[in-house]
Design an enzyme around this catalytic site. Structure first.
Site, PDB file in Angstrom:
ATOM      1  N   GLU A 122       0.848  -1.193   0.000  1.00 11.40           N
ATOM      2  CA  GLU A 122       0.000   0.000   0.000  1.00 11.40           C
ATOM      3  C   GLU A 122       0.879   1.237   0.000  1.00 11.40           C
ATOM      4  O   GLU A 122       2.097   1.152   0.209  1.00 11.40           O
ATOM      5  CB  GLU A 122      -0.925  -0.016   1.221  1.00 11.40           C
ATOM      6  N   HIS A 236      -8.790  10.540   4.053  1.00  9.57           N
ATOM      7  CA  HIS A 236      -8.523   9.525   3.023  1.00  9.57           C
ATOM      8  C   HIS A 236      -8.834  10.124   1.661  1.00  9.57           C
ATOM      9  O   HIS A 236      -9.871  10.771   1.490  1.00  9.57           O
ATOM     10  CB  HIS A 236      -9.383   8.280   3.276  1.00  9.57           C
ATOM     11  N   ARG A 282      -0.965   9.437   2.161  1.00 10.54           N
ATOM     12  CA  ARG A 282      -2.372   9.837   2.108  1.00 10.54           C
ATOM     13  C   ARG A 282      -2.603  11.340   2.160  1.00 10.54           C
ATOM     14  O   ARG A 282      -3.404  11.875   1.409  1.00 10.54           O
ATOM     15  CB  ARG A 282      -3.095   9.247   3.311  1.00 10.54           C
ATOM     16  N   HIS A 346     -10.987  10.287   7.921  1.00 11.22           N
ATOM     17  CA  HIS A 346     -10.880   8.830   7.959  1.00 11.22           C
ATOM     18  C   HIS A 346     -10.309   8.288   9.267  1.00 11.22           C
ATOM     19  O   HIS A 346     -10.858   7.360   9.850  1.00 11.22           O
ATOM     20  CB  HIS A 346     -10.003   8.393   6.789  1.00 11.22           C
ATOM     21  N   ARG A 381      -0.767   8.552   9.979  1.00 11.44           N
ATOM     22  CA  ARG A 381      -0.713   7.094  10.101  1.00 11.44           C
ATOM     23  C   ARG A 381      -0.304   6.441   8.786  1.00 11.44           C
ATOM     24  O   ARG A 381      -0.785   6.814   7.711  1.00 11.44           O
ATOM     25  CB  ARG A 381      -2.099   6.582  10.487  1.00 11.44           C
TER      26      ARG A 381
HETATM   27  C1  LIG Z   1     -13.968   2.466   6.131  1.00 13.07           C
HETATM   28  C2  LIG Z   1     -12.726   2.212   6.919  1.00 13.07           C
HETATM   29  C3  LIG Z   1     -11.730   1.391   6.408  1.00 13.07           C
HETATM   30  C4  LIG Z   1     -10.566   1.146   7.142  1.00 13.07           C
HETATM   31  N1  LIG Z   1      -9.616   0.295   6.638  1.00 13.07           N
HETATM   32  C5  LIG Z   1      -8.534  -0.018   7.417  1.00 13.07           C
HETATM   33  C6  LIG Z   1      -7.596  -0.999   6.996  1.00 13.07           C
HETATM   34  O1  LIG Z   1      -7.737  -1.592   5.933  1.00 13.07           O
HETATM   35  N2  LIG Z   1      -6.545  -1.278   7.807  1.00 13.07           N
HETATM   36  C7  LIG Z   1      -6.354  -0.648   9.019  1.00 13.07           C
HETATM   37  O2  LIG Z   1      -5.380  -0.942   9.724  1.00 13.07           O
HETATM   38  N3  LIG Z   1      -7.244   0.278   9.439  1.00 13.07           N
HETATM   39  C8  LIG Z   1      -8.320   0.591   8.686  1.00 13.07           C
HETATM   40  N4  LIG Z   1      -9.219   1.524   9.130  1.00 13.07           N
HETATM   41  C9  LIG Z   1      -9.034   2.083  10.468  1.00 13.07           C
HETATM   42  C10 LIG Z   1      -9.396   1.017  11.496  1.00 13.07           C
HETATM   43  O3  LIG Z   1     -10.503   0.280  11.027  1.00 13.07           O
HETATM   44  C11 LIG Z   1      -9.742   1.631  12.835  1.00 13.07           C
HETATM   45  O4  LIG Z   1      -8.764   2.544  13.234  1.00 13.07           O
HETATM   46  C12 LIG Z   1      -9.838   0.544  13.899  1.00 13.07           C
HETATM   47  O5  LIG Z   1     -10.652  -0.489  13.439  1.00 13.07           O
HETATM   48  C13 LIG Z   1     -10.372   1.122  15.173  1.00 13.07           C
HETATM   49  O6  LIG Z   1     -10.714   0.071  16.018  1.00 13.07           O
HETATM   50  P1  LIG Z   1     -11.273   0.390  17.450  1.00 13.07           P
HETATM   51  O7  LIG Z   1     -11.562  -0.914  18.086  1.00 13.07           O
HETATM   52  O8  LIG Z   1     -10.361   1.331  18.124  1.00 13.07           O
HETATM   53  O9  LIG Z   1     -12.642   1.198  17.177  1.00 13.07           O
HETATM   54  P2  LIG Z   1     -13.994   0.741  16.460  1.00 13.07           P
HETATM   55  O10 LIG Z   1     -13.829  -0.473  15.664  1.00 13.07           O
HETATM   56  O11 LIG Z   1     -14.528   1.935  15.777  1.00 13.07           O
HETATM   57  O12 LIG Z   1     -14.937   0.372  17.694  1.00 13.07           O
HETATM   58  C14 LIG Z   1     -15.375   1.355  18.603  1.00 13.07           C
HETATM   59  C15 LIG Z   1     -16.447   0.743  19.468  1.00 13.07           C
HETATM   60  O13 LIG Z   1     -16.744   1.594  20.567  1.00 13.07           O
HETATM   61  C16 LIG Z   1     -18.158   1.686  20.738  1.00 13.07           C
HETATM   62  N5  LIG Z   1     -18.432   2.931  21.440  1.00 13.07           N
HETATM   63  C17 LIG Z   1     -18.062   4.197  21.071  1.00 13.07           C
HETATM   64  N6  LIG Z   1     -18.465   5.084  22.008  1.00 13.07           N
HETATM   65  C18 LIG Z   1     -19.111   4.382  22.973  1.00 13.07           C
HETATM   66  C19 LIG Z   1     -19.775   4.733  24.177  1.00 13.07           C
HETATM   67  N7  LIG Z   1     -19.874   5.999  24.616  1.00 13.07           N
HETATM   68  N8  LIG Z   1     -20.349   3.750  24.913  1.00 13.07           N
HETATM   69  C20 LIG Z   1     -20.288   2.465  24.511  1.00 13.07           C
HETATM   70  N9  LIG Z   1     -19.677   2.075  23.378  1.00 13.07           N
HETATM   71  C21 LIG Z   1     -19.090   3.019  22.623  1.00 13.07           C
HETATM   72  C22 LIG Z   1     -18.677   1.600  19.324  1.00 13.07           C
HETATM   73  O14 LIG Z   1     -20.031   1.268  19.294  1.00 13.07           O
HETATM   74  C23 LIG Z   1     -17.760   0.517  18.747  1.00 13.07           C
HETATM   75  O15 LIG Z   1     -18.210  -0.756  19.126  1.00 13.07           O
HETATM   76  C24 LIG Z   1     -10.391   1.771   8.407  1.00 13.07           C
HETATM   77  C25 LIG Z   1     -11.381   2.609   8.913  1.00 13.07           C
HETATM   78  C26 LIG Z   1     -12.553   2.829   8.180  1.00 13.07           C
HETATM   79  C27 LIG Z   1     -13.603   3.727   8.752  1.00 13.07           C
END
Ligand SMILES: Cc1cc2nc3c(=O)[nH]c(=O)nc-3n(C[C@H](O)[C@H](O)[C@H](O)COP(=O)(O)OP(=O)(O)OC[C@H]3O[C@@H](n4cnc5c(N)ncnc54)[C@H](O)[C@@H]3O)c2cc1C
Length: 569
Positions: A122, A236, A282, A346, A381
């Site tokens: 990438e 993004h 990016r 993003h 990032r």
């Molecule tokens: C479309 C897209 C594509 C991506 N592609 C990639 C990729 O290919 N590779 C890569 O490394 N990264 C990628 N990223 C970034 C990556 O997906 C995220 O940074 C990562 O998944 C974040 O994970 P997380 O567990 O921190 O948060 P999330 O997966 O966003 O989970 C957050 C959780 O917290 C919960 N929550 C939030 N606030 C509260 C609250 N007040 N009370 C209770 N629950 C709450 C939500 O409901 C959710 O369950 C992408 C992001 C997007 C949006």
């Protein structure tokens, strides 16, 4: 409260650990915690609604024979534009292989080339090191982790439960208050882990899901935790841009496979802005699109095009089935026409400041995943490092040292029933602010910023914060006291409280992003200023905010941030 693994007759209000969020960071954290601990995962919507489930491109790990963690480290530090913490990046890249092994062992079906894991390259990666599962890598990981969590007897899940506040006793975090099924309840724990993801919903154009409202950063900041580098937001370059369609992400991997960017006249413009063309970092590609559109059109909603027609049909079918499907739903045949795209918010590099163990500046409070600022991403990032960060830092929690206090704490009594609250007349004001924030933020703290516009936006957001603070519903949320549960007989009270709580989080987070962006008078990584377009060595610092104080980290070097901080206003 109906926890997944408990009979509904059992009401528990004290766990060893509460994990807030069911994305990759939350699920993997829960699985890594010592299994003798009783863990609650609290999530504000259904289980699989975070960004993790939407991740497309993949997860980075230097495991190919020609690659090495050292190359991965150098690429990450280069992308981070001078603000990565080298020792933390080293930790990330050196632990990548173990995390991948663990996922494979759990059953995540990464694509293979013969017997070996398939890897792609990438943007800004010097080697092919991004593992993938077609273009739904996040889904593959989340499905596997969710199944594991559901099968773990020490982990309970509470979904549709919005965490409203952290519960502090002295300077220590000892639980949370949450809104669930028309009730506000207080749940105690020896440790609370914020895994609430990002905050893309502060922007009008974002690839993030609806749950990404920056709650973790807002909750931590309001409780006095140090938050860091909030001005650094990654835009993004290629989100689908079509009327009535969501800003669906068209992964970088598409450009990695050979797709290129065209303007309205069919001209391939990316090389006019950077020698790496479409594969430049990016922020560079996003600004190239932004600047090119400014030069060539005056339309606010304009887009460029991403042309996949140079990629062999079988390759597109194999690598991007979900993109084909989503584009088709919106009337675009990717085999025969270019996809209309434009940049969208993003990934949030900034977050709650943590150490290598995920510990924040508040004892008992940890942060993992996108909500944390570990020092890995610096000002920008490197693609596919975020899922990896979720896993590698969650693994650190296996060493957590806490006492088990599982059970029912003394304060669990019959819920106090509160008469229907009269907030109906306030909801219009809240919704208006909720709808106005993203547009303001997109235009003032988006891809290109300037002091004057930032200051104007700070004044507007300050006005909204003051306005919200005068509303009864905000006062109600602010003045909640940790005692008995509160029950609302009217179902719409929960809905109103939820809208109010998320809006309060969004205005706080917007305020913090704007303040940080106005504070940093240079351009670096995900923070670009029209009025200060160059990187400045005077700004080789992190931006830290605690309560109403904004700080710079001490002198910053490639070896890591000096822990000394100077108070600057
Ligand atoms: C479309 C897209 C594509 C991506 N592609 C990639 C990729 O290919 N590779 C890569 O490394 N990264 C990628 N990223 C970034 C990556 O997906 C995220 O940074 C990562 O998944 C974040 O994970 P997380 O567990 O921190 O948060 P999330 O997966 O966003 O989970 C957050 C959780 O917290 C919960 N929550 C939030 N606030 C509260 C609250 N007040 N009370 C209770 N629950 C709450 C939500 O409901 C959710 O369950 C992408 C992001 C997007 C949006």
């Amino acid at each position: 409260m109906s926890f997944s693994n408990l009979p509904s007759s059992r009401q528990i209000n004290q766990f060893d650990v509460i994990v807030i969020g069911s994305g990759a960071a939350g699920l993997y954290s829960a699985l890594c915690l010592p299994s003798h601990l009783q863990v609650a995962i609290v999530t504000k919507d259904e289980m699989k609604t975070g960004s993790s489930n939407w991740a497309q491109g993949g997860i980075a790990a230097a495991i190919a024979p020609q690659d090495s963690p050292q190359f991965h480290l150098e690429d990450t530090i280069k992308a981070g534009a001078g603000l990565c913490d080298r020792s933390v990046v080293k930790f990330l890249v050196e632990n990548a292989a173990t995390s991948i092994e663990s996922l494979v062992e759990m059953g995540v079906a990464f694509d293979r080339q013969g017997q070996n894991l398939a890897m792609t390259k990438e943007a800004a990666h010097s080697h092919s090191r991004v593992l993938h599962s077609a273009d739904t890598t996040g889904k593959a990981i989340i499905n596997t982790l969710t199944a594991r969590v559901l099968a773990s007897p020490n982990i309970q899940i509470l979904s549709q439960a919005l965490v409203l506040n952290l519960w502090l006793e002295g300077d220590r975090c000892q639980g949370v208050s949450l809104l669930h099924q028309n009730q506000i309840v207080w749940v105690k724990a020896s440790a609370v882990i914020l895994a609430t993801g990002g905050g893309g919903q502060v922007y009008a154009r974002t690839t993030n899901p609806e749950v990404s409202t920056g709650d973790g950063v807002a909750l931590a900041w309001r409780s006095g935790a140090i938050v860091r580098d909030l001005e650094f937001f990654q835009f993004h370059p290629t989100a689908l841009t079509k009327e009535n369609a969501p800003h669906f992400l068209i992964t970088e991997a598409v450009r990695g496979e050979g797709a290129y960017l065209l303007d309205l006249s069919g001209y391939r413009f990316a090389f006019d802005y950077h020698s790496d063309g479409e594969l430049a970092p990016r922020d560079v590609v996003s600004r190239a699109i932004f600047n090119h559109l400014e030069k060539t059109t005056n339309s606010n909603g304009a887009n460029v095009y991403l042309d996949l027609r140079s990629i062999p049909t079988e390759r597109i079918n194999y690598r991007f089935p979900n993109i084909i499907k989503v584009c088709k739903n919106y009337g675009i045949d990717v085999f025969n026409e270019p996809i209309p795209v434009a940049p969208a918010a993003h990934y949030w590099m900034g977050g709650v400041a943590t150490d290598l163990q995920g510990q924040t500046s508040i004892p008992g409070l940890y942060a993992i995943g996108e909500t944390a600022s570990t020092g890995v991403h610096g000002a920008n990032r490197l693609a596919s490092n975020s899922l990896l960060e979720c896993l590698v830092f969650a693994t650190q929690l296996s060493q957590i040292k806490i006492e088990s206090n599982y059970g029912i704490s003394q304060s669990l009594g019959k819920a106090k029933i509160v008469e229907s609250k009269a907030w109906n007349h306030e909801i219009g004001t809240i919704l208006l602010i909720r709808q106005s924030i993203p547009t303001l933020m997109w235009h003032s703290a988006g891809i290109a910023r300037s002091q004057e516009i930032l200051e104007r936006a700070i004044a507007q957001v300050s006005f909204w914060r003051e306005k919200l603070a005068t509303l009864d519903v905000a006062k109600y949320l602010r003045d909640l006291k940790p005692n008995r549960a509160i029950q609302f007989p009217a179902p719409n009270a929960e809905k109103q409280l939820r809208i109010a709580a998320e809006t309060l989080n969004l205005v706080d987070v917007s305020y913090l992003i704007l303040k940080s962006a106005a504070w940093r008078t240079e351009s670096r990584g995900g923070h670009y200023r029209h009025d200060y377009p160059q990187v400045s060595s005077n700004w080789q610092f992190h931006t830290l905010i605690q309560s109403d104080r904004i700080y710079s980290s001490g002198e910053f070097s490639d070896r890591g941030a000096d822990s000394k901080m100077a108070r600057v206003n």
